[in-house]
Design a protein around this motif. Structure first.
Motif, short mmCIF file in Angstrom:
data_model
loop_
_atom_site.label_atom_id
_atom_site.label_comp_id
_atom_site.label_asym_id
_atom_site.label_seq_id
_atom_site.Cartn_x
_atom_site.Cartn_y
_atom_site.Cartn_z
N GLY A 43 34.69 42.51 -43.33
CA GLY A 43 34.40 41.65 -42.32
C GLY A 43 35.11 42.22 -41.07
N VAL A 44 36.45 42.54 -40.90
CA VAL A 44 37.21 43.31 -39.78
C VAL A 44 36.57 44.57 -39.60
N LEU A 45 36.34 45.32 -40.66
CA LEU A 45 35.54 46.56 -40.29
C LEU A 45 34.34 46.41 -39.65
N LEU A 46 33.63 45.58 -39.87
CA LEU A 46 32.22 45.17 -39.19
C LEU A 46 32.45 44.88 -37.74
N PRO A 90 30.38 42.57 -29.68
CA PRO A 90 31.59 42.34 -30.23
C PRO A 90 32.41 41.07 -30.30
N ALA A 91 32.27 40.27 -29.07
CA ALA A 91 32.78 39.03 -28.82
C ALA A 91 32.04 38.06 -30.12
N ILE A 92 30.67 38.11 -29.92
CA ILE A 92 29.93 37.40 -30.89
C ILE A 92 30.53 37.59 -32.37
N ALA A 93 30.58 38.72 -32.73
CA ALA A 93 30.78 39.21 -34.15
C ALA A 93 32.31 38.63 -34.46
N ALA A 94 33.06 39.07 -33.53
CA ALA A 94 34.39 38.61 -33.75
C ALA A 94 34.56 36.86 -33.85
N ALA A 95 33.82 36.15 -33.06
CA ALA A 95 33.91 34.80 -32.86
C ALA A 95 33.04 34.11 -34.41
N THR A 96 32.18 34.76 -34.78
CA THR A 96 31.50 34.67 -36.15
C THR A 96 32.43 34.82 -37.15
N TYR A 97 33.11 35.90 -37.02
CA TYR A 97 33.85 36.25 -38.40
C TYR A 97 35.03 35.31 -38.43
N PHE A 113 33.57 25.29 -54.00
CA PHE A 113 33.78 26.65 -53.27
C PHE A 113 34.55 27.70 -54.08
N ASP A 114 35.53 27.36 -54.94
CA ASP A 114 36.21 28.51 -55.94
C ASP A 114 35.24 28.81 -56.73
N ARG A 115 34.28 28.32 -57.22
CA ARG A 115 33.31 28.72 -58.10
C ARG A 115 32.21 29.65 -57.44
N HIS A 116 32.13 29.67 -56.31
CA HIS A 116 30.95 30.41 -55.51
C HIS A 116 31.60 31.11 -54.40
N ARG A 117 32.83 31.33 -53.98
CA ARG A 117 33.41 32.10 -53.07
C ARG A 117 32.83 33.47 -52.90
N GLY A 118 32.62 33.99 -53.84
CA GLY A 118 32.31 35.20 -53.64
C GLY A 118 30.77 35.42 -53.03
N TYR A 119 29.80 34.62 -53.35
CA TYR A 119 28.80 34.48 -52.63
C TYR A 119 28.71 34.16 -51.31
N TYR A 120 29.84 33.17 -50.91
CA TYR A 120 30.29 32.90 -49.71
C TYR A 120 30.61 34.17 -48.72
N GLU A 121 31.46 34.90 -49.59
CA GLU A 121 32.12 36.09 -48.83
C GLU A 121 30.87 37.25 -48.47
N LEU A 122 29.96 37.47 -49.56
CA LEU A 122 28.85 38.39 -49.30
C LEU A 122 28.06 37.93 -48.36
N CYS A 123 27.78 36.49 -48.25
CA CYS A 123 26.99 35.95 -46.97
C CYS A 123 27.82 36.25 -45.56
N VAL A 124 28.99 36.02 -45.56
CA VAL A 124 29.66 36.18 -44.42
C VAL A 124 29.40 37.67 -43.95
N ALA A 126 26.96 39.87 -44.65
CA ALA A 126 25.50 40.03 -44.63
C ALA A 126 25.48 39.58 -43.06
N VAL A 127 25.98 38.51 -42.72
CA VAL A 127 25.72 38.05 -41.40
C VAL A 127 26.45 38.97 -40.26
N LEU A 128 27.53 39.34 -40.68
CA LEU A 128 28.15 40.45 -39.68
C LEU A 128 27.45 41.70 -39.54
N ALA A 129 26.96 42.20 -40.69
CA ALA A 129 26.17 43.38 -40.83
C ALA A 129 24.78 43.25 -40.15
N VAL A 130 24.17 41.90 -40.11
CA VAL A 130 23.17 41.84 -39.27
C VAL A 130 23.24 41.93 -37.74
N LEU A 131 24.39 41.37 -37.54
CA LEU A 131 25.04 41.33 -35.97
C LEU A 131 25.17 42.99 -35.38
#
Length: 144
Positions: A43-46, A90-97, A113-124, A126-131
């Motif tokens: 996320g930081v890299l994106l 970049p401001a929108i990407a940083a605020a989203t992150y 959340f602990d069971r599905h954290r991997g999916y959550y982080e992949l969605c994060v 994906a959202v940043l990559a779309v931005l």
């Protein structure tokens, strides 16, 4: 006869790299999940990629960029100052992150959340990559 000085330098670099990688692995593998997970680093890299794209495109774009493409009548702005548009991405990407990381912090510890954290982080990611992709598309559309 080859110099041993070079192999000593390579050895020191390899040792330093190994120490850094081990430290990062320890941060990621802590019981609470660590503050630096591989997807968090992604996320930081994106966000940094968004900054880099903005900085790289400052010179190639003019004073204003088109922000709206429409067919028919539209009564809103079609152009915006380049500096504002390139700073907003970049401001929108940083605020989203940061917002999504804060949400993960709030949800941490719940069984769902602990069971599905991997999916959550992949969605994060994906959202940043779309931005970043939208940012590149807007810049590319203004170059033609």
């Amino acid at each position: 006869m080859p110099s041993t000085r070079r192999s000593g330098t390579v050895g020191r670099i390899a040792e330093r790299f190994h120490r850094v990688a081990t430290g990062l692995a320890a941060l990621c593998a802590s019981p609470a999940g660590g503050w630096l997970r591989p997807t968090a680093a992604g996320g930081v890299l994106l966000v940094l990629a968004s900054v880099a794209v903005s900085l790289a495109s400052v010179r190639v774009l003019g004073d204003s960029v088109r922000i709206r493409w429409s067919i028919g009548t539209y009564y809103g702005p079609e152009y915006a100052p380049t500096a504002i548009v390139l700073a907003l991405f970049p401001a929108i990407a940083a605020a989203t992150y940061l917002g999504l990381r804060a949400l993960a912090t709030v949800l941490e510890g719940t069984s769902e959340f602990d069971r599905h954290r991997g999916y959550y982080e992949l969605c994060v990611l994906a959202v940043l990559a779309v931005l970043v992709i939208v940012q590149i598309a807007v810049i590319a559309a203004n170059l033609w």
